[in-house]
Design an enzyme around this catalytic site. Structure first.
Site, PDB file in Angstrom:
ATOM      1  N   CYS A  14       0.831  -1.207   0.000  1.00  0.00           N
ATOM      2  CA  CYS A  14       0.000   0.000   0.000  1.00  0.00           C
ATOM      3  C   CYS A  14       0.864   1.254   0.000  1.00  0.00           C
ATOM      4  O   CYS A  14       1.384   1.658   1.043  1.00  0.00           O
ATOM      5  CB  CYS A  14      -0.935   0.000   1.205  1.00  0.00           C
ATOM      6  N   CYS A  60      -0.517   4.050   2.184  1.00  0.00           N
ATOM      7  CA  CYS A  60      -0.307   3.834   3.616  1.00  0.00           C
ATOM      8  C   CYS A  60       1.135   4.110   4.042  1.00  0.00           C
ATOM      9  O   CYS A  60       1.380   4.710   5.092  1.00  0.00           O
ATOM     10  CB  CYS A  60      -0.661   2.398   3.987  1.00  0.00           C
ATOM     11  N   ASP A  61       2.093   3.650   3.238  1.00  0.00           N
ATOM     12  CA  ASP A  61       3.474   3.569   3.707  1.00  0.00           C
ATOM     13  C   ASP A  61       4.500   4.370   2.921  1.00  0.00           C
ATOM     14  O   ASP A  61       5.653   4.459   3.344  1.00  0.00           O
ATOM     15  CB  ASP A  61       3.914   2.096   3.718  1.00  0.00           C
TER      16      ASP A  61
END
Length: 322
Positions: free
Chosen positions: A134, A137-138
């Site tokens: 992701c 997300c990261d």
């Protein structure tokens, strides 16, 4: 024979727990079968920094534990076991958990989807430490560093393009000589100055001591190997929705995702939320939001059919819904 329930929720990630919170506050006393993989993909995530309400971030397992505890607080009965089979073709709906048959007027499906991995031991060892599925997300954790995206479809193009906002440089690794992505997405990636492509290559090892430092690539034509330094590896080769239980009982798309109108499925009294029906966003916050929607939709559906009593306005007067 188990008990009869107004609502049974299948799946214990952000969507399932949130559905249980809202159904519990509506005094529907939901049964939640969270499964042995309870918590979903966030159980593999160390720092969650983009979930609203946590300015300092929160650990994925802690966030899931807090959501679970909140559901229990509002009266959800939680079983840590997998659902073995369902019969959604008649009412009440039937759900088997650990050999016991339970019945429900409404069912909310929140079984999620599983990201596809490369299935490398080194990849598994470094998940959450530079290996991710992701970018949203990261990606921020590796700002101004070099990153690698594996894949050749639209998702890989989207991930790579998104990462260029923060990366020094992004390399797409694809095992074939052309992308499977749509022409427009492939062109956007290829025309981006911060993206290059390693064609006919596959990642065979992730290198690093406690964090990703490089990946070992192998040429799919010649077998030659080389090492590509990187701070992060994003695997974007697709997701598999967890819908095997429901095939033939509700409508699924060609990829196996549940087809919904809002959260309503093709089967009366059956609702779906989270990644099991979301092919676009796949975020914890959107999963939680759709869990809220599914619980409200199910509550209203039950009210109109007189399948439960006292659901309307059952939220504690002294509290306010978010």
């Amino acid at each position: 024979m188990g008990e009869h329930h107004s609502i049974i929720i299948i799946g214990g990630g952000p969507a399932g727990y949130t559905a249980a919170i809202y159904a519990g506050r509506a005094n529907l006393k939901p049964l939640l079968a969270e499964g042995y993989g309870a918590g979903g993909q966030l159980m593999l995530t160390t720092d969650v920094e983009n979930y609203p309400g946590f300015p300092a971030g929160i650990q994925g397992p802690q966030l899931m534990g807090d959501l679970r505890g909140q559901a229990e607080r509002f009266g959800a009965q939680i079983i840590t076991a997998d659902v073995e089979k369902v019969d959604l073709t008649q009412r009440p709906h039937r759900v088997w958990i650990e050999g016991t048959e339970h019945t429900a007027d409404a069912v909310i499906i929140a079984t999620g989807a599983t990201a596809r991995w490369l299935n490398l031991p080194s990849e598994t060892a470094l998940r959450g430490f530079g290996v991710s599925t992701c970018a949203t997300c990261d990606g921020f954790f590796f700002k101004d560093q070099r990153m690698v995206v594996v894949g050749g479809g639209d998702s890989a193009m989207e991930e790579a393009i998104y990462l260029t906002r923060m990366a020094e440089h992004v390399t797409i690794v694809h095992r074939r000589h052309q992308f499977r992505a749509s022409d427009i997405m492939a062109r956007r990636a290829l025309e981006n100055d911060k993206i290059d492509v390693r064609w006919n290559a596959e990642v065979i090892e992730v290198l690093g001591d406690g964090k990703v430092e490089a990946v070992r690539l192998r040429d799919t034509r010649t077998g030659e190997e080389d090492i590509l330094p990187t701070a992060a590896l994003f695997v974007a080769i697709g997701h598999d929705p967890t819908t095997g239980l429901f095939a033939g009982q509700i409508d699924l798309d060609d990829e196996g995702y549940i087809i919904t109108d809002g959260t309503r499925t093709s089967r009366e009294g059956v609702f779906a939320c989270g990644d099991v029906q979301d092919t676009v966003y796949r975020q914890a916050i959107t999963a939680a939001a759709s869990g809220c929607m599914a619980a409200i939709d199910a509550e209203r559906w039950l009210e109109t059919r007189n399948d439960t009593q006292g659901a309307a306005g059952a939220a504690t007067p002294a509290t306010k819904d978010a």
